[in-house]
Write an enzyme that holds these catalytic residues in place. Structure first.
Site, PDB file in Angstrom:
ATOM      1  N   CYS A   2       0.841  -1.205   0.000  1.00 47.33           N
ATOM      2  CA  CYS A   2       0.000   0.000   0.000  1.00 47.33           C
ATOM      3  C   CYS A   2       0.872   1.249   0.000  1.00 47.33           C
ATOM      4  O   CYS A   2       2.082   1.189   0.234  1.00 47.33           O
ATOM      5  CB  CYS A   2      -0.901   0.026   1.236  1.00 47.33           C
ATOM      6  SG  CYS A   2      -1.930  -1.442   1.434  1.00 47.33           S
ATOM      7  N   ARG A  16      -4.939   6.853   1.316  1.00 45.41           N
ATOM      8  CA  ARG A  16      -4.060   5.781   0.882  1.00 45.41           C
ATOM      9  C   ARG A  16      -4.601   5.053  -0.329  1.00 45.41           C
ATOM     10  O   ARG A  16      -5.798   5.129  -0.663  1.00 45.41           O
ATOM     11  CB  ARG A  16      -3.896   4.796   2.028  1.00 45.41           C
ATOM     12  CG  ARG A  16      -5.215   4.160   2.515  1.00 45.41           C
ATOM     13  CD  ARG A  16      -5.468   2.764   2.008  1.00 45.41           C
ATOM     14  NE  ARG A  16      -4.463   1.834   2.402  1.00 45.41           N
ATOM     15  CZ  ARG A  16      -4.378   1.273   3.616  1.00 45.41           C
ATOM     16  NH1 ARG A  16      -5.304   1.512   4.523  1.00 45.41           N
ATOM     17  NH2 ARG A  16      -3.407   0.419   3.897  1.00 45.41           N
ATOM     18  N   ASN A  79       0.856  -2.976   5.189  1.00 39.95           N
ATOM     19  CA  ASN A  79       1.536  -4.249   5.375  1.00 39.95           C
ATOM     20  C   ASN A  79       3.009  -4.045   5.733  1.00 39.95           C
ATOM     21  O   ASN A  79       3.698  -3.232   5.109  1.00 39.95           O
ATOM     22  CB  ASN A  79       1.403  -5.091   4.102  1.00 39.95           C
ATOM     23  CG  ASN A  79       1.880  -6.511   4.313  1.00 39.95           C
ATOM     24  OD1 ASN A  79       3.072  -6.761   4.417  1.00 39.95           O
ATOM     25  ND2 ASN A  79       0.956  -7.452   4.378  1.00 39.95           N
TER      26      ASN A  79
END
Length: 325
Positions: A2, A16, A79
């Site tokens: 991401c 995001r 992540n």
């Protein structure tokens, strides 16, 4: 994988790209002030700041991917598999699971300075929400209405909070290493380069944009970090909400992942499932999805924030095409 940014032309916009290969039924979710927040190791909160973001709802509990609260504080979890590490319960600290961290911080903090104080006594525990939803190793970008941001990372050396000078975060490696790699691209510029290679030779600058010739373009986390930091740093500052929201999405879309370009297993591809933009000053969440380029919006101030039930809106929609004839 991401990418998350904080963009501050006048108001402050936080959001995001969520890049993954599996959707979990995420929705736009508003948690009102009187929704009961239950924690594994902390007292229940019956009253708290309202918050809104993109979330999975499991057993009537919001598992936020990213969110803002009514005071203008935003957070996104990205992540962080590899460097990330959570710990066993530490009785000398306030113990919070990774899936509780977003509501834990947004429920009572107004600024990143408040967050720093709260995290100084916090331990993130290695506990899953359920057997069907195992632990996800994350690190987090947080921003507020000051236009400043921080990165939160729990690694084998403990819980770390870093000031973020570029208001950008992707995935691995650890944040200080991400920032260090920017030095390799310090000469990248929107301007055409000067010929310092062979100054006495007449070199044909054959294309526009040669100042960005060495800018990475891969879908890997470090390439996205460098490119997003560059595009964000040079993004124009608009004159109104529509212009700035549009600018925000163009920044994120400069590092979005198309289907078929990032194989994570045999014939399984990660892609940008959604992009969101949350106005920290106005409490509005804008979003696009892979299958719908139209910008949709939810304004938390149009809801009764003193209720006790979650408020949800569909995130994933069909493509909306406007025919002109």
């Amino acid at each position: 994988m991401c990418t998350s940014i904080l963009y501050s032309p006048k108001d402050n916009y936080f959001g995001r790209n969520l890049d993954y290969e599996i959707a979990y039924g995420q929705k736009v979710v508003i948690t009102p002030r009187n929704y009961q927040l239950n924690y594994r190791h902390l007292p229940t909160q019956d009253t708290h700041y309202a918050m809104m973001g993109v979330s999975v709802v499991a057993n009537d509990y919001p598992l936020y991917c990213d969110a803002i609260n009514e005071k203008g504080l935003g957070i996104a979890g990205l992540n962080f598999t590899g460097p990330g590490k959570y710990f066993a319960v530490d009785e000398s600290k306030k113990n919070v699971t990774s899936f509780e961290l977003i509501p834990y911080l947004l429920s009572s903090c107004e600024t990143i300075e408040d967050v720093k104080k709260l995290l100084s006594e916090t331990n993130i525990t290695d506990e899953s929400f359920s057997k069907d939803l195992p632990v996800t190793t994350l690190h987090w970008l947080m921003g507020d209405k000051s236009g400043k941001s921080i990165v939160i990372e729990s690694t084998k050396t403990g819980l770390h909070v870093y000031d973020n000078p570029v208001n950008t975060l992707t995935n691995n490696p650890v944040f200080p290493a991400q920032v260090e790699t920017l030095a390799n691209f310090a000469s990248v510029s929107p301007a055409q380069p000067k010929n310092t290679l062979v100054p006495n030779a007449d070199i044909n600058l054959y294309s526009r944009g040669l100042g960005t010739h060495h800018l990475p373009g891969g879908t890997d986390s470090n390439s996205r970090f460098i490119k997003a930091a560059f595009v964000l740093a040079h993004a124009p500052k608009g004159n109104d909400e529509v212009e700035n929201v549009t600018n925000f999405f163009h920044i994120l879309h400069s590092v979005e992942q198309a289907k078929g370009t990032d194989e994570v297993a045999d014939n399984v591809f990660e892609f940008t499932m959604y992009s969101d933009c949350m106005n920290l000053d106005k409490g509005i969440l804008y979003f696009t999805t892979y299958d719908n380029n139209q910008i949709n919006a939810v304004d938390m101030n149009n809801e009764d924030l003193d209720t006790s039930d979650l408020i949800t809106y569909e995130l994933f929609k069909d493509q909306a095409i406007k025919f002109e004839n």
